[in-house]
Design a protein around this motif. Structure first.
Motif, mmCIF file in Angstrom:
data_model
loop_
_atom_site.group_PDB
_atom_site.id
_atom_site.type_symbol
_atom_site.label_atom_id
_atom_site.label_comp_id
_atom_site.label_asym_id
_atom_site.label_seq_id
_atom_site.Cartn_x
_atom_site.Cartn_y
_atom_site.Cartn_z
ATOM 1 N N ARG A 1 0.845 -1.207 0.000
ATOM 2 C CA ARG A 1 0.000 0.000 0.000
ATOM 3 C C ARG A 1 0.874 1.248 0.000
ATOM 4 N N ARG A 2 1.897 1.246 0.830
ATOM 5 C CA ARG A 2 2.767 2.417 0.959
ATOM 6 C C ARG A 2 3.701 2.579 -0.247
ATOM 7 N N ALA A 3 4.164 1.461 -0.797
ATOM 8 C CA ALA A 3 5.162 1.527 -1.872
ATOM 9 C C ALA A 3 4.565 1.575 -3.272
ATOM 10 N N VAL A 4 3.373 0.989 -3.446
ATOM 11 C CA VAL A 4 2.818 0.842 -4.792
ATOM 12 C C VAL A 4 1.422 1.454 -4.863
ATOM 13 N N SER A 5 0.420 0.728 -4.345
ATOM 14 C CA SER A 5 -0.952 1.231 -4.411
ATOM 15 C C SER A 5 -1.869 0.420 -3.502
ATOM 16 N N ILE A 6 -3.005 1.026 -3.194
ATOM 17 C CA ILE A 6 -4.029 0.329 -2.408
ATOM 18 C C ILE A 6 -4.574 -0.855 -3.205
ATOM 19 N N GLU A 7 -4.730 -0.676 -4.498
ATOM 20 C CA GLU A 7 -5.267 -1.757 -5.329
ATOM 21 C C GLU A 7 -4.372 -2.996 -5.284
ATOM 22 N N LYS A 8 -3.063 -2.801 -5.367
ATOM 23 C CA LYS A 8 -2.129 -3.938 -5.293
ATOM 24 C C LYS A 8 -2.148 -4.563 -3.903
ATOM 25 N N ALA A 9 -2.264 -3.722 -2.881
ATOM 26 C CA ALA A 9 -2.348 -4.236 -1.510
ATOM 27 C C ALA A 9 -3.609 -5.073 -1.335
ATOM 28 N N ARG A 10 -4.707 -4.588 -1.885
ATOM 29 C CA ARG A 10 -5.956 -5.339 -1.791
ATOM 30 C C ARG A 10 -5.819 -6.704 -2.468
ATOM 31 N N ALA A 11 -5.163 -6.748 -3.609
ATOM 32 C CA ALA A 11 -4.975 -8.026 -4.307
ATOM 33 C C ALA A 11 -4.222 -9.025 -3.418
ATOM 34 N N ILE A 12 -3.255 -8.545 -2.679
ATOM 35 C CA ILE A 12 -2.503 -9.416 -1.762
ATOM 36 C C ILE A 12 -3.425 -9.958 -0.676
ATOM 37 N N LEU A 13 -4.263 -9.092 -0.111
ATOM 38 C CA LEU A 13 -5.153 -9.545 0.957
ATOM 39 C C LEU A 13 -6.264 -10.444 0.433
ATOM 40 N N LEU A 14 -6.675 -10.246 -0.797
ATOM 41 C CA LEU A 14 -7.664 -11.171 -1.363
ATOM 42 C C LEU A 14 -7.058 -12.566 -1.512
ATOM 43 N N GLU A 15 -5.786 -12.629 -1.858
ATOM 44 C CA GLU A 15 -5.096 -13.921 -1.890
ATOM 45 C C GLU A 15 -4.959 -14.475 -0.471
ATOM 46 N N ALA A 16 -4.622 -13.605 0.468
ATOM 47 C CA ALA A 16 -4.502 -14.039 1.872
ATOM 48 C C ALA A 16 -5.820 -14.599 2.383
ATOM 49 N N GLU A 17 -6.924 -14.012 1.935
ATOM 50 C CA GLU A 17 -8.241 -14.469 2.362
ATOM 51 C C GLU A 17 -8.463 -15.932 1.980
ATOM 52 N N ASN A 18 -7.891 -16.368 0.873
ATOM 53 C CA ASN A 18 -7.993 -17.780 0.480
ATOM 54 C C ASN A 18 -7.331 -18.700 1.503
ATOM 55 N N HIS A 19 -6.252 -18.225 2.112
ATOM 56 C CA HIS A 19 -5.519 -19.006 3.119
ATOM 57 C C HIS A 19 -6.103 -18.807 4.520
ATOM 58 N N HIS A 20 -6.706 -17.638 4.746
ATOM 59 C CA HIS A 20 -7.169 -17.252 6.089
ATOM 60 C C HIS A 20 -8.578 -16.665 6.017
ATOM 61 N N PRO A 21 -9.566 -17.464 5.638
ATOM 62 C CA PRO A 21 -10.912 -16.928 5.447
ATOM 63 C C PRO A 21 -11.573 -16.419 6.736
ATOM 64 N N ALA A 22 -11.116 -16.874 7.872
ATOM 65 C CA ALA A 22 -11.738 -16.471 9.134
ATOM 66 C C ALA A 22 -10.829 -15.570 9.970
ATOM 67 N N GLU A 23 -9.904 -14.878 9.337
ATOM 68 C CA GLU A 23 -9.010 -13.963 10.059
ATOM 69 C C GLU A 23 -9.580 -12.555 10.028
ATOM 70 N N ALA A 24 -9.907 -12.051 11.190
ATOM 71 C CA ALA A 24 -10.505 -10.726 11.301
ATOM 72 C C ALA A 24 -9.593 -9.637 10.736
ATOM 73 N N VAL A 25 -8.294 -9.761 10.940
ATOM 74 C CA VAL A 25 -7.378 -8.711 10.485
ATOM 75 C C VAL A 25 -7.388 -8.586 8.966
ATOM 76 N N VAL A 26 -7.552 -9.686 8.259
ATOM 77 C CA VAL A 26 -7.635 -9.644 6.800
ATOM 78 C C VAL A 26 -8.926 -8.942 6.389
ATOM 79 N N GLN A 27 -10.036 -9.323 7.009
ATOM 80 C CA GLN A 27 -11.316 -8.698 6.693
ATOM 81 C C GLN A 27 -11.293 -7.201 7.002
ATOM 82 N N PHE A 28 -10.737 -6.848 8.136
ATOM 83 C CA PHE A 28 -10.690 -5.448 8.536
ATOM 84 C C PHE A 28 -9.881 -4.622 7.542
ATOM 85 N N ASN A 29 -8.713 -5.119 7.186
ATOM 86 C CA ASN A 29 -7.874 -4.369 6.246
ATOM 87 C C ASN A 29 -8.514 -4.285 4.865
ATOM 88 N N LEU A 30 -9.179 -5.344 4.433
ATOM 89 C CA LEU A 30 -9.920 -5.267 3.175
ATOM 90 C C LEU A 30 -11.024 -4.213 3.273
#
Length: 160
Positions: free
Chosen positions: A82-111
């Motif tokens: 997010r800081r180095a590139v863009s929010i959109e790229k950061a979101r793509a990373i967290l959407l991938e993380a969501e596949n590994h961690h579907p019940a992690e509140a921190v992923v949902q919150f940051n998304l």
């Protein structure tokens, strides 16, 4: 000096805000120990303290690939992106993380935060509500996080 002691010194320096000293201590780690997870974690902490987002992005991204089961690497990778590139790229990373961690509140919150910043308030509301349902402690963060200002102004509720 043994590695545990060196890592303890790094942690202590960081706790005191002595980032240069922590970095200097990290540089004394033997080359054969440099890729150990605990050494990489210390490097992540130093890079975050230095706000070296590009390098942090690379290191955290490598750690997320190496240990996809550890949600903190994904979140750090997204944060640095997010800081180095863009929010959109950061979101793509967290959407991938969501596949590994579907019940992690921190992923949902940051998304939710990213959706709010992108003006996608319904998505933001849904994500933040999910985060709070998973971990009620996120209610306080939802009330205070500046990334969610647009959502709070909109009342945080469904659009009609």
């Amino acid at each position: 000096m043994n590695l545990r002691w060196r890592l303890s010194h790094i942690s202590g320096y960081l706790a005191l805000g002595m980032v240069r000293e922590a970095e200097r201590e990290l540089k004394t780690v033997r080359p054969e120990q440099a890729d150990l997870l605990e050494v990489r974690a210390a490097e992540v902490a130093i890079l975050h303290a230095k706000q070296n987002w590009r390098r942090l992005r690379a290191v955290a991204g490598a750690l997320a690939r190496r240990q996809p089961e550890r949600v903190e690497w994904w979140v750090t990778h997204a944060y640095a992106t997010r800081r180095a590139v863009s929010i959109e790229k950061a979101r793509a990373i967290l959407l991938e993380a969501e596949n590994h961690h579907p019940a992690e509140a921190v992923v949902q919150f940051n998304l939710g935060c990213y959706a709010s910043l992108l003006g996608e308030l319904e998505e933001a509301r849904r994500r933040v509500e999910r985060a709070v349902a998973l971990d009620p402690q996120f209610k306080v963060a939802a009330d205070e996080d500046p990334d969610l200002e647009a959502l709070r102004r909109a009342g945080g509720r469904r659009r009609s």
